[in-house]
Structure formats: C-alpha cells, structure tokens
Enzyme design. Structure first.
Site, PDB file in Angstrom:
ATOM      1  CB  THR A  34       4.282   6.054   9.001  1.00  0.00           C
ATOM      2  OG1 THR A  34       3.420   4.966   9.362  1.00  0.00           O
ATOM      3  CG2 THR A  34       5.424   6.130   9.998  1.00  0.00           C
ATOM      4  CG  ASN A  78       4.589   6.326   4.538  1.00  0.00           C
ATOM      5  OD1 ASN A  78       4.767   7.215   5.362  1.00  0.00           O
ATOM      6  ND2 ASN A  78       3.806   5.286   4.785  1.00  0.00           N
ATOM      7  CG  ASP A 106      13.697   4.365   7.289  1.00  0.00           C
ATOM      8  OD1 ASP A 106      12.670   5.021   7.041  1.00  0.00           O
ATOM      9  OD2 ASP A 106      14.070   3.412   6.574  1.00  0.00           O
ATOM     10  NE  ARG A 107       7.014   5.335   7.082  1.00  0.00           N
ATOM     11  CZ  ARG A 107       7.165   4.062   6.738  1.00  0.00           C
ATOM     12  NH1 ARG A 107       8.345   3.643   6.267  1.00  0.00           N
ATOM     13  NH2 ARG A 107       6.170   3.191   6.836  1.00  0.00           N
ATOM     14  CG  ASP A 122       1.845   0.847  11.109  1.00  0.00           C
ATOM     15  OD1 ASP A 122       0.724   1.365  10.954  1.00  0.00           O
ATOM     16  OD2 ASP A 122       2.587   0.535  10.151  1.00  0.00           O
ATOM     17  CG  HIS A 145      -0.337  -2.336   8.374  1.00  0.00           C
ATOM     18  ND1 HIS A 145      -1.212  -1.816   7.448  1.00  0.00           N
ATOM     19  CD2 HIS A 145       0.438  -1.287   8.774  1.00  0.00           C
ATOM     20  CE1 HIS A 145      -0.976  -0.516   7.281  1.00  0.00           C
ATOM     21  NE2 HIS A 145       0.010  -0.172   8.090  1.00  0.00           N
ATOM     22  CG  HIS A 174      -1.394   6.301  10.881  1.00  0.00           C
ATOM     23  ND1 HIS A 174      -1.751   5.017  11.212  1.00  0.00           N
ATOM     24  CD2 HIS A 174      -0.098   6.235  10.481  1.00  0.00           C
ATOM     25  CE1 HIS A 174      -0.728   4.208  11.012  1.00  0.00           C
ATOM     26  NE2 HIS A 174       0.294   4.922  10.577  1.00  0.00           N
ATOM     27  CG  HIS A 231      -2.844   3.753   8.269  1.00  0.00           C
ATOM     28  ND1 HIS A 231      -1.964   4.620   7.674  1.00  0.00           N
ATOM     29  CD2 HIS A 231      -2.111   2.648   8.600  1.00  0.00           C
ATOM     30  CE1 HIS A 231      -0.755   4.084   7.658  1.00  0.00           C
ATOM     31  NE2 HIS A 231      -0.806   2.885   8.211  1.00  0.00           N
TER      32      HIS A 231
END
Length: 556
Positions: free
Chosen positions: A90, A111, A173-174, A316, A320, A364, A497
């Site tokens: 990510t 990450n 946040d990212r 995502d 997962h 991704h 991933h």
C-alpha cells in the site's frame, strides 16, 4: 506562350497547396493552443486499494452505468497497466502513483522497513515530531517526511503559487498522506476503535477546520452499524465462489463467514468502529467525507486547479479477510461502483461536466487464496518462516560461529551488521554471495540476489528489473529473497499481496473528464506514467523524481 501558361499553372497549384497546408497546420496549432489553456478546475485521483484489473471485467455485468462503466464509456481504459517494481504494498503503491517513480527513488520501500541508521523498524508515514489533531492518541502522529520525492499535487501547488488546493482522504493514514504530498493543505484519515473520527496531524494544521468538526459531530459513521447483506440477490453473484467455504476468516462472534453480517452486534468483539473498515460500508464512509471535503474546501470553484486524492481502503481490508474469490469482495465492488456514480454525479453538479478530470487505479492487486488454488490443483502454498529461520541460524553458526553478523531479517531482505563484519575481518561481498548460495537451496525460495548485484547490474526485464526498481540503496537490505509463485506467509484463510507477479502487478488505469480522449489500449503502461500524464495535462513540471512517461495517447 504555352510554356508560360504552364509555369503559371504550376506556380498556382504549388501556392494553393502550400496555403492549404499552412491553414491546416495553423488550425492544428490553434486547436492545440486552445486545449492547452483549458485546464480542469479539479483533478480527482482515485486509488482503490487491492483492486485487481480483472475485477473490472469480472463484475462488469453487475455494475451500473454511472460508475466504472461511465469511466470506460466516456474516458480512456489502459488495459495492460502494471506495477514495474516490487514489493506491491500500500505505501509504495500510493507513493508511486503520485510521484511518478518507484521506491528506488521515492524511498517508500514498504509499509514498514528496518531503518539502518536508527536500528529499528519504522512505518512509512510515522512522524514522532508532529502531534495528532482530532484525537488524543498517537494515531495522528503522521506525515510524508519519509517520502524523498514530491507528488504531482506538490508540483501543482508550486505552479499555482500555493493557490491550488490539495486534500488527501483515506481510511488508511498512508493512503491519504503519501498521495497528498509534502505541501498539501491537509490529509485526513479515519481513526476507528472507540472514536470513529476523521483526524489529521500538526504537519498540516493545528486544528480541524469547521467542516471536519461538523462532519465528525454529525456521527454519520454510526449509521453504518447496520446489517451488511448483499446489494443484489446473493444467488445472482455468479462471479464469485460459494458463500460458505473454508477460505475466509470472517468476524469474531459469527461462526461462519457468510452473509448477512449484523455489524451492530459484532462491533464490540471486532474493534468497535474498526469493523466498518472491513466492510463495503467503509468505502461509503470515505465517500461521505470526500463529498464533505469537496464543498467544505470549495474545491474546483476557481481557475486554479485543485487536487482531491481519495483512496478507498476497505477493498483491501475485505480482500485480506475474505479473499479474491469471495461473495464479500464482489458485493464490495458492486457497492463501490454505486459510490463512484454518486461521486461523479456530485462532481457534475458542483464542479461542472467537462470541468474536472478523474483517474482511477490501484496500489496493488492480490493473489487468490492459496488454499483455494490448491483445492483446484493449481500450484500454490504457504511459507514456513520458522523452518527457514532454523536452517539459516544453523548455517550462520556453522559458518561464522555467530548470529551477530545479521542485524535484521524483514520484507524478504537480510540486513548485515557491517561493524561486526569488519570486526571479524569478513568481506561484505563474499558474505552476501554465501547467503545467496545458502538460501537458494531452501524450500519455496525461487531466487536470491545481493545488493551488490542490484547496484552493479542494469536489469531491463523480468523479476530482476522489478526488484531493482524497488531497491533503494540507502534503505534496502543486503540480500533479497524471492518466493515461489502463489506462496505466501499468511493464514490459510484470506489473502494478501506483495509479489512481482501478474496477480499483484496488473491493476486498472482509467482516465476520464476534461482533456481526456475516449479509447482503450493494450499497450503496456506502468504506474509511474500516471503522474507525468496528469502533469502534462495541467501544463506543469513533472514531479522532481519522476521516471514515468506521459501517456500522450490519453490526452485530448
């Protein structure tokens, strides 16, 4: 006389053709000049977290006309779009989309990664020098300071003398911070648990603006504590596997990972507000906040282009938890399609049709649950890191008599202790190669490379080129390991991933709106091409580290 008339005729024909050519060229130049002055008032960048390309085609029959299909119908579809580096995570994904380059240059190599100077693991957006805004905890201590290059949003801010706004939004946040870049007016992310608030950090501002305070105070997020059932009759979801199977985790407190899910009754055992992240409603929450930002910040309301960077993170979390082939993933994309339609209709009304530009891609893809692949006789499996650790520990002790020459093992990389090597009189390059020769014999390891190889050889194809594009000389390790295809270090339920294989690298790339042609291509495009393309559309400089190329066939 006849000869004279002939010369006149030839001259007339020549000048006539010449004048037509000049007129034609003049028209083209005029048109080009006209187009170059028609910049969109707003660029909306959409990253759908963990979206494989085939979700566009697999679920197409379930999509409405105003979301994904509108983008394909009115815009440009790059059907062979790939990440050109590994790892496909990510943080690196969002950074690469907006900076126009790879981890080799922008420095977001994962990450989380081992910091060779600090001698500890760091998080890509972590910043202990800033404070949280909107919460008392540490969830807001974030910034883009570890990203070494700038985004196209930064370039737009510089070009407009900071008049053009940039707002980043995501549950993660990212996913909000890295796209927004270093000069953003703000990035906002969702803090769940027992709060359910949209927050930011002092990197951007000292207090939340009134529109964010009003949004948080409305407690609209509480409305999503309801039953999550399929948007359409579940029997119509023929593009995914059986709802009841052995390949999905589900939620604590519910015995099966099957629809429906009563989120109100499950929240106490699943992280409170955090449960919403792992449902289709997390994307709807993100949309609600993005629409509030659109109007709260008056985006696209003047002649200085603004940038709204939106990442839909819940795809995502759902992937997962439930895996690529689940009913939950299918329902999440069907609902996201309707959310996109709402977004585009709002942009039509608020900014104006033909006044904004949108691109949509992913950070991704994802591998099908290996346990499922095994059940249908496709080679796949799971990695035993404990077995690897035992073998490697024995090798170190037998060969060097100590474990201290290895400082860290993470992200499929080995970091050597350079001081210890020097103390023992060991040659760095010889130790690197010894590690390669040892680890290539381990089960489910396909390839092993040294940092020396990454620094000294120019790879242009294959996994080697992808590794090199993801290798940052100052931040990456000394030995890099590549696992077997469709083998993951993960639970047997749910998916993940990170590889350089097609299921992780092949993701959508759609453009539509102002300045975008209608069409499609199978010509290969790569993620770093996006930022230069938007920069070219806006007539601004490419981001300072950009290595991608503008996709001229996309721009009208």
């Amino acid at each position: 006389m006849k000869k004279y008339l002939t010369l006149i005729l030839v001259f007339t024909m020549f000048t006539s053709c010449g004048s037509q050519e000049i007129v034609s060229t003049s028209n083209v130049n005029t048109q080009d000049q006209s187009n170059s002055n028609l910049k969109p008032k707003l660029v909306v960048g959409i990253v759908v977290d963990q979206m494989r390309y085939d979700y566009l085609t697999r679920f197409e029959s379930k999509f409405g006309e105003g979301g994904f299909k509108r983008m394909m119908r009115e815009g440009f579809n790059c059907k062979n779009n790939h990440f050109n580096y590994v790892p496909t995570y990510t943080g690196p994904g969002h950074a690469s989309v907006y900076t126009g380059t790879t981890p080799k240059y922008h420095g977001i190599i994962s990450n989380n990664w081992y910091d060779k100077d600090l001698k500890t693991s760091v998080y890509c957006a972590q910043d202990d020098n800033v404070s949280s805004v909107g919460t008392e905890g540490n969830a807001g201590k974030m910034s883009p300071h570890r990203m070494l290059t700038i985004s196209f949003a930064d370039e737009n801010r510089l070009f407009t003398q900071m008049r053009g706004k940039t707002i980043g939004i995501a549950i993660k946040d990212r996913g909000a911070i890295l796209p927004a870049g270093h000069t953003a007016n703000a990035a906002y992310w969702f803090h769940g648990m027992d709060e359910g608030m949209w927050i930011t950090s002092t990197f951007y501002r000292e207090d939340l603006p009134e529109w964010v305070k009003t949004f948080n105070a409305s407690r609209s997020v509480d409305s999503y504590f309801k039953v999550w059932d399929t948007f359409m009759p579940i029997e119509s979801y023929t593009e995914s596997g059986n709802d009841l199977n052995d390949f999905e985790r589900g939620f604590t407190g519910k015995s099966t990972a099957t629809f429906p899910y009563d989120l109100a009754s499950l929240k106490s055992e699943n992280g409170g507000y955090d449960i919403l992240k792992t449902t289709a409603y997390g994307n709807s929450m993100t949309l609600d906040f993005a629409l509030a930002a659109l109007k709260g910040e008056a985006l696209g309301q003047d002649n200085d282009t603004d940038v709204l960077a939106v990442s839909f993170s819940s795809t995502d979390y759902v992937g997962h938890n439930f895996g690529v082939n689940s009913k939950e993933v299918e329902d999440t994309y069907i609902r996201l399609d309707r959310d996109l339609e709402t977004l585009f209709n709002t942009l039509d009304d608020y900014v104006g049709k033909g006044e904004y530009t949108v691109f949509l891609t992913a950070d991704h893809g994802a591998v099908n649950v290996p346990a499922y692949l095994e059940s249908v006789n496709i080679p796949a499996g799971y990695l035993d890191y404990n077995d690897r650790k035992e073998q490697f520990t024995k090798f170190l002790l037998d060969t060097y008599g100590t474990l201290d020459i290895v400082e860290n093992v993470s992200n499929n990389q080995v970091f050597l202790n350079k001081a210890k090597l020097k103390e023992l009189g060991l040659d760095l390059h010889e130790v690197e190669q010894a590690f390669v020769d040892e680890q290539i014999s381990y089960k489910n390891i396909a390839k092993v490379y040294t940092a020396t190889t990454m620094n000294s050889t120019n790879f242009t194809t294959g996994i080697e080129a992808l590794l090199q594009n993801g290798f940052n000389q100052k931040r990456s390790g000394d030995v890099i390991v590549v696992d077997d295809i469709a083998h993951i270090a993960y639970s047997r339920k749910g998916s993940t991933h990170g590889s350089g294989l097609n299921y992780d690298t092949h993701v959508p790339l759609l453009f539509f709106g102002a300045g975008i042609k209608h069409g499609e291509t199978f010509e290969k495009t790569v993620i770093p091409d996006i930022a230069p393309t938007i920069s070219a559309l806006l007539g601004i400089s490419f981001p300072n580290g950009a290595t991608g190329q503008p996709l001229g066939f996309v721009i009208d």
